[in-house]
Design an enzyme around this catalytic site. Structure first.
Site, PDB file in Angstrom:
ATOM      1  N   LYS A 105      13.096 101.706 -14.368  1.00  0.00           N
ATOM      2  CA  LYS A 105      12.128 100.774 -14.525  1.00  0.00           C
ATOM      3  C   LYS A 105      11.331 100.309 -15.270  1.00  0.00           C
ATOM      4  O   LYS A 105      11.406 101.133 -16.529  1.00  0.00           O
ATOM      5  CB  LYS A 105      11.066 101.335 -13.293  1.00  0.00           C
TER       6      LYS A 105
HETATM    7  P1  NAD Z   1       6.462  89.568  -5.334  1.00  0.00           P
HETATM    8  O1  NAD Z   1       6.075  89.221  -6.640  1.00  0.00           O
HETATM    9  O2  NAD Z   1       7.861  88.702  -4.990  1.00  0.00           O
HETATM   10  O3  NAD Z   1       5.760  89.508  -3.974  1.00  0.00           O
HETATM   11  C1  NAD Z   1       4.490  90.281  -4.168  1.00  0.00           C
HETATM   12  C2  NAD Z   1       3.609  90.000  -2.819  1.00  0.00           C
HETATM   13  O4  NAD Z   1       2.633  90.803  -2.714  1.00  0.00           O
HETATM   14  C3  NAD Z   1       3.043  88.388  -3.190  1.00  0.00           C
HETATM   15  O5  NAD Z   1       2.933  87.683  -2.021  1.00  0.00           O
HETATM   16  C4  NAD Z   1       1.643  88.936  -3.447  1.00  0.00           C
HETATM   17  O6  NAD Z   1       0.694  87.716  -3.588  1.00  0.00           O
HETATM   18  C5  NAD Z   1       1.377  89.842  -3.066  1.00  0.00           C
HETATM   19  N1  NAD Z   1       0.156  90.736  -3.285  1.00  0.00           N
HETATM   20  C6  NAD Z   1      -0.095  90.933  -4.530  1.00  0.00           C
HETATM   21  N2  NAD Z   1      -1.178  91.934  -4.552  1.00  0.00           N
HETATM   22  C7  NAD Z   1      -1.638  91.953  -3.300  1.00  0.00           C
HETATM   23  C8  NAD Z   1      -2.609  92.521  -2.609  1.00  0.00           C
HETATM   24  N3  NAD Z   1      -3.554  93.360  -3.259  1.00  0.00           N
HETATM   25  N4  NAD Z   1      -2.761  92.626  -1.271  1.00  0.00           N
HETATM   26  C9  NAD Z   1      -1.704  91.858  -0.651  1.00  0.00           C
HETATM   27  N5  NAD Z   1      -0.795  91.340  -1.114  1.00  0.00           N
HETATM   28  C10 NAD Z   1      -0.481  91.307  -2.330  1.00  0.00           C
HETATM   29  O7  NAD Z   1       7.039  91.018  -5.383  1.00  0.00           O
HETATM   30  P2  NAD Z   1       8.434  91.581  -4.628  1.00  0.00           P
HETATM   31  O8  NAD Z   1       9.630  91.568  -5.012  1.00  0.00           O
HETATM   32  O9  NAD Z   1       8.554  90.868  -3.235  1.00  0.00           O
HETATM   33  O10 NAD Z   1       7.987  93.109  -4.657  1.00  0.00           O
HETATM   34  C11 NAD Z   1       6.960  93.439  -3.700  1.00  0.00           C
HETATM   35  C12 NAD Z   1       7.154  95.056  -3.513  1.00  0.00           C
HETATM   36  O11 NAD Z   1       8.464  95.469  -3.339  1.00  0.00           O
HETATM   37  C13 NAD Z   1       7.142  95.883  -4.926  1.00  0.00           C
HETATM   38  O12 NAD Z   1       6.613  97.133  -4.688  1.00  0.00           O
HETATM   39  C14 NAD Z   1       8.246  95.985  -5.432  1.00  0.00           C
HETATM   40  O13 NAD Z   1       8.462  97.158  -6.232  1.00  0.00           O
HETATM   41  C15 NAD Z   1       9.261  96.361  -4.082  1.00  0.00           C
HETATM   42  N6  NAD Z   1      10.553  96.032  -4.221  1.00  0.00           N
HETATM   43  C16 NAD Z   1      11.184  94.912  -4.519  1.00  0.00           C
HETATM   44  C17 NAD Z   1      12.378  94.577  -4.443  1.00  0.00           C
HETATM   45  C18 NAD Z   1      12.857  93.097  -4.857  1.00  0.00           C
HETATM   46  O14 NAD Z   1      14.278  92.949  -4.697  1.00  0.00           O
HETATM   47  N7  NAD Z   1      12.398  92.142  -4.899  1.00  0.00           N
HETATM   48  C19 NAD Z   1      13.321  95.531  -4.126  1.00  0.00           C
HETATM   49  C20 NAD Z   1      12.717  97.007  -3.859  1.00  0.00           C
HETATM   50  C21 NAD Z   1      11.509  97.010  -3.813  1.00  0.00           C
END
Ligand code: NAD
Length: 430
Positions: A119
């Site tokens: 990461k």
């Molecule tokens: P992203 O940036 O596309 O979306 C994050 C979302 O969370 C946004 O809508 C943002 O506004 C919202 N957010 C931020 N702070 C917040 C809060 N305090 N309360 C509520 N909502 C809030 O990111 P993502 O890729 O969707 O990732 C989200 C999570 O999923 C992270 O923990 C990431 O590590 C995990 N993840 C992502 C992937 C991937 O393929 N993108 C894969 C595995 C895990």
């Protein structure tokens, strides 16, 4: 004042020994007695193999030079190159990256992908940076990681606040360094430069595949279940629409600016249009009840999908969660204390290292396609993803039933055993 030499070495915390890392270690320690692996191998798994700290200087649009702090941590390289996202967030730290890298190791192992976990991230507020600043920061970060990342060493992917464009900049920077196009250096790229169809949807779709499988095992129909989704980004946004496609009702959704709730179900397309135009849900003018993030999590529903960030359900609010299933789309959204409270209250937690593994699985498909220069179609990828997610789910669920574990413990035990078997077979060099 005590002199540095007077401070006993053992009281100086390791650089990554903070916050989220302690959650990851506590989970590992809880799982180790059940996993019953060799103590020497357990000791190796407690430590990240590599942790890199870099300073990333860039010219801001104002002409001023600003330095951003950035990280890359590789937890285990025994099964193959390491794999993991890059996040842009004001709270990124070495500890956070180390914890997330460890979880990536278990995740890849549970899915039987030939990878270890990594990461990385840059400490910044991405919403305050212009496109030009983001590009310069991404390219310089990639340059600073020369020799650390590589198609056979460590393959980055998007995470919080990074996307296909970020990966295209990383791919281009690396390709310029080595002198030829190297699409296999990152995953989650635009399709035009070797990205895979269905990668964008993969994590959110995978979350819903796991939720659907859990419903089947519980004898429930997913159609008709009332769902609240925290996070309206790549994971939460897709998970919400996949749920609706299967007949579930999404009554609540939240982003960083707050939550929106409607008993009848939300108009996700209208909310997405508004968010794209205005940057957040907060002032959405449609017929919804606006809530804070904290309030939304505590509203009654059948399935609560946590798809925003870590540490959202804690010892403080776990007792007030009114869902029957909590599905972890984000990494580490439930603290150790919350986990115990939810288990006691009979709320099923579908753990992150299984539930959000769709992204890394299709990333693996993307890497394989890039290396082979041969591309598969969307149906093929969706089908392969469903097979992998369901196979992993079934192995976790069966172990949980057999050894009377929570799905999280079972997932950890499975992942740890897979990695331990490889370490055992390879032995300790030299
Ligand atoms: P992203 O940036 O596309 O979306 C994050 C979302 O969370 C946004 O809508 C943002 O506004 C919202 N957010 C931020 N702070 C917040 C809060 N305090 N309360 C509520 N909502 C809030 O990111 P993502 O890729 O969707 O990732 C989200 C999570 O999923 C992270 O923990 C990431 O590590 C995990 N993840 C992502 C992937 C991937 O393929 N993108 C894969 C595995 C895990």
């Amino acid at each position: 004042m005590a002199k540095a030499a007077d401070i006993p070495v053992e009281t100086t915390p390791l650089e990554w020994d903070a916050s989220l890392w302690r959650t990851a270690i506590a989970q590992l320690e809880q799982a180790l007695p059940v996993a019953s692996i060799d103590p020497g191998i357990a000791e190796r798994l407690r430590n990240p193999e590599h942790a890199v700290l870099v300073s990333v200087p860039i010219h801001m649009d104002s002409g001023e030079v600003k330095v951003f702090h950035a990280y890359r941590v590789q937890h285990s390289r025994v099964l193959g190159p390491t794999k993991g996202g890059v996040r842009y967030d004001p709270h990124v730290s070495l500890a956070e990256c180390a914890a997330l890298a460890m979880w990536m190791t278990w995740k890849c192992a549970i899915l039987r992908l030939p990878y270890g976990g990594a990461k990385g991230g840059i400490r910044c507020n991405p919403r305050e940076l212009s496109i030009g600043e983001l590009e310069r920061m991404t390219r310089r970060y990639t340059q600073e990681l020369r020799g650390v990342i590589g198609p056979q060493e460590d393959i980055p992917a998007p995470d919080m606040a990074t996307d296909e464009q970020t990966m295209a900049w990383m791919m281009d920077t690396y390709s310029m360094q080595v002198g030829h196009a190297t699409p296999e250096i990152v995953t989650g790229k635009p399709i035009s430069v070797g990205g895979s169809v269905f990668r964008h949807e993969a994590t959110g779709a995978g979350v819903v595949m796991v939720v659907e499988r859990a419903c089947q095992r519980l004898g429930w129909e997913l159609a008709g279940q009332r769902c609240i989704v925290q996070g309206f980004g790549k994971v939460g946004g897709i998970a919400a629409s996949e749920l609706v496609e299967r007949g579930a009702v999404v009554t609540g959704i939240a982003d960083y600016s707050g939550g929106a709730f409607s008993e009848e179900g939300l108009d996700l397309a209208a909310l997405a249009r508004w968010t794209a135009e205005h940057g957040g849900l907060a002032d959405f003018p449609g017929v919804v009840t606006h809530t804070t993030n904290a309030e939304l999590l505590e509203l009654p529903c059948d399935i609560l999908v946590l798809a925003a960030l870590e540490g959202q359900v804690t010892g403080v609010n776990a007792g007030r969660i009114q869902a029957r299933i909590v599905a972890e789309g984000a990494n580490g959204p439930t603290t150790i204390e919350a986990d115990a409270i939810l288990a006691e209250r009979g709320i099923l937690v579908l753990p992150d290292i299984l539930t959000n593994a769709g992204g890394v699985t299709v990333s693996y498909f993307e890497w394989v396609q890039d290396l082979g220069r041969l591309f598969w179609d969307r149906d093929d990828i969706r089908h392969r993803l469903a097979e992998k997610m369901c196979d992993a789910f079934d192995r976790v669920w069966d172990l949980a039933e057999r050894e009377r574990l929570t799905p999280r413990s079972a997932a950890l035990v499975l992942g740890i055993r897979e990695v331990a078997a490889a370490l055992e077979a390879r032995g300790l060099f030299p």
